[in-house]
Design an enzyme around this catalytic site. Structure first.
Site, PDB file in Angstrom:
ATOM      1  N   GLY A   1       0.926  -0.758  -0.236  1.00 12.36           N
ATOM      2  CA  GLY A   1      -0.358  -0.259  -0.106  1.00 12.36           C
ATOM      3  C   GLY A   1       0.541   1.092   0.136  1.00 12.36           C
TER       4      GLY A   1
ATOM      5  N   ASP B   1       6.829   4.937  -4.131  1.00 15.72           N
ATOM      6  CA  ASP B   1       6.594   5.271  -3.177  1.00 15.72           C
ATOM      7  C   ASP B   1       7.709   5.649  -2.377  1.00 15.72           C
ATOM      8  OD1 ASP B   1       4.743   4.977  -3.913  1.00 15.72           O
ATOM      9  OD2 ASP B   1       4.702   3.110  -3.059  1.00 15.72           O
TER      10      ASP B   1
END
Ligand code: ADP
Length: 329
Positions: free
Chosen positions: A41, A251
């Site tokens: 995530g 990320d």
């Protein structure tokens, strides 16, 4: 005095990965290898990446009251992330069901689960975290109205960083708060829609900047990145590495950029550091497992002392009116 260098508001998923000889067609069942479960995530990834670099990091997220939720909280704590803002319950933990074939192509089904229940009220209830965080970062794997509430709750003087992934049109209020908006090629094209007829990343950066963010960063994979603000567009060279797995590189890049900006670096300096962190992340398999410590980022640079930094070619340099602000790594 800030308690946190970075507050990440975003998603936490369990990535359930099965290797298959062939991805199944409609109505078909195939046998695969053993199931591997990884914490993932975008929000959880960013928080782990920042903490691994030594930043004081908190995560505001929602997971289910289940084994996947516990796995995610444990992995955050193991990396040193403060999980005081991780809410539990409301729906099962978000999962990504991933099948990967031998060529590396994958098919993914995402169930947002508890990520979809991270509500504006949860942001308001966590206002003390906002008032003690130097930088706040978000992505779009949580409801858009929750991201809107995030920008409304930013403390004066704190900085907001957004990676709009998965991309969708953004309200002006969110765009105006971004400093920077960080996009890859796909995200840039979706956000620009029909406005974008150019294949030049420097044009995407300028067109995105015109939509209201204070600054923009376009990541270009092995080609590095572009930064753009009121002073112009500049390129940030990539670091040459043997890429093994690019999962989660964006990320890591975003987290590193946010942390460095919070420490007072310029956008170009921060993006240069983020490019080193992104490059380090692609040298190892996985997402969170691949994220480097500050010492590993140092070592990566020293391991390539003779490298000529790669620049994104003539992209930004060839466009009249841009300033070249790429730094040597
Ligand atoms: P995303 O994962 O969001 O698609 P990118 O693929 O653009 O993002 O990667 C983010 C950053 O990570 C890049 O800007 C670059 O700095 C670094 N990076 C990614 N792939 C490589 C690579 N193959 N070699 C060196 N650096 C890379």
């Amino acid at each position: 005095m800030y308690d946190y260098d970075l507050l990440v508001v975003g998603s936490a998923n369990a990535d359930l990965v099965i290797g298959v000889e062939r991805r199944p067609a409609a109505g078909e069942t195939v046998l695969g290898g053993d199931l591997a479960t990884h914490p993932g995530g975008k929000g959880a990834n960013q928080a782990v990446a920042a903490a691994r670099l030594g930043a004081r990091t908190a995560l505001l997220a929602r997971v289910g009251d289940d084994a996947h939720g516990r796995l995610l909280i444990d992995s955050q704590r193991a990396a040193g992330v403060d999980t005081v803002g991780v809410l539990v319950g409301g729906a099962p933990t978000g999962v990504a069901l991933i099948t990967v074939d031998p060529s590396g192509d994958n098919s993914i089904v995402v169930s947002p689960g508890a990520n979809g229940r991270l509500a504006p009220a949860d942001v308001r209830a966590a206002v003390s975290l906002f008032h003690t965080s130097r930088v706040v970062s978000a992505q779009l794997e949580i409801p858009l109205e929750t991201v809107v509430e995030v920008v409304r709750n930013l403390a004066p003087g704190s900085r907001f960083v957004l990676n709009p992934s998965p991309p969708r049109p953004l309200p002006g209020e969110v765009l105006a708060a971004c400093d920077p908006l960080i996009v890859n090629e796909h995200e840039a094209k979706v956000l620009l829609g029909e406005v974008c007829v150019s294949e030049e990343p420097a044009d995407w950066a300028r067109l995105l900047l015109a939509k209201g963010p204070k600054s923009v960063v376009v990541t270009l994979g092995a080609e590095g990145a572009l930064v753009a603000d009121a002073h112009g567009v500049g390129s940030v060279p990539s670091v040459t590495v043997d890429a093994v797995d690019t999962t989660g590189a964006g990320d890591a890049f975003t987290a590193a950029l946010a942390v460095r900006l919070g420490a007072g670096a310029s956008l170009t300096e921060a993006a240069g550091f983020a490019a080193r962190v992104g490059a380090a992340a692609v040298t190892k398999r996985g997402a969170q497992d691949s994220y480097p410590t500050a010492a590993e980022v140092e070592a990566l640079c020293c391991a390539h002392p003779g490298d000529t930094p790669r620049t994104p070619g003539t992209r930004s340099d060839s466009v009249p009116g841009t300033s070249e602000r790429g730094e040597t790594l």
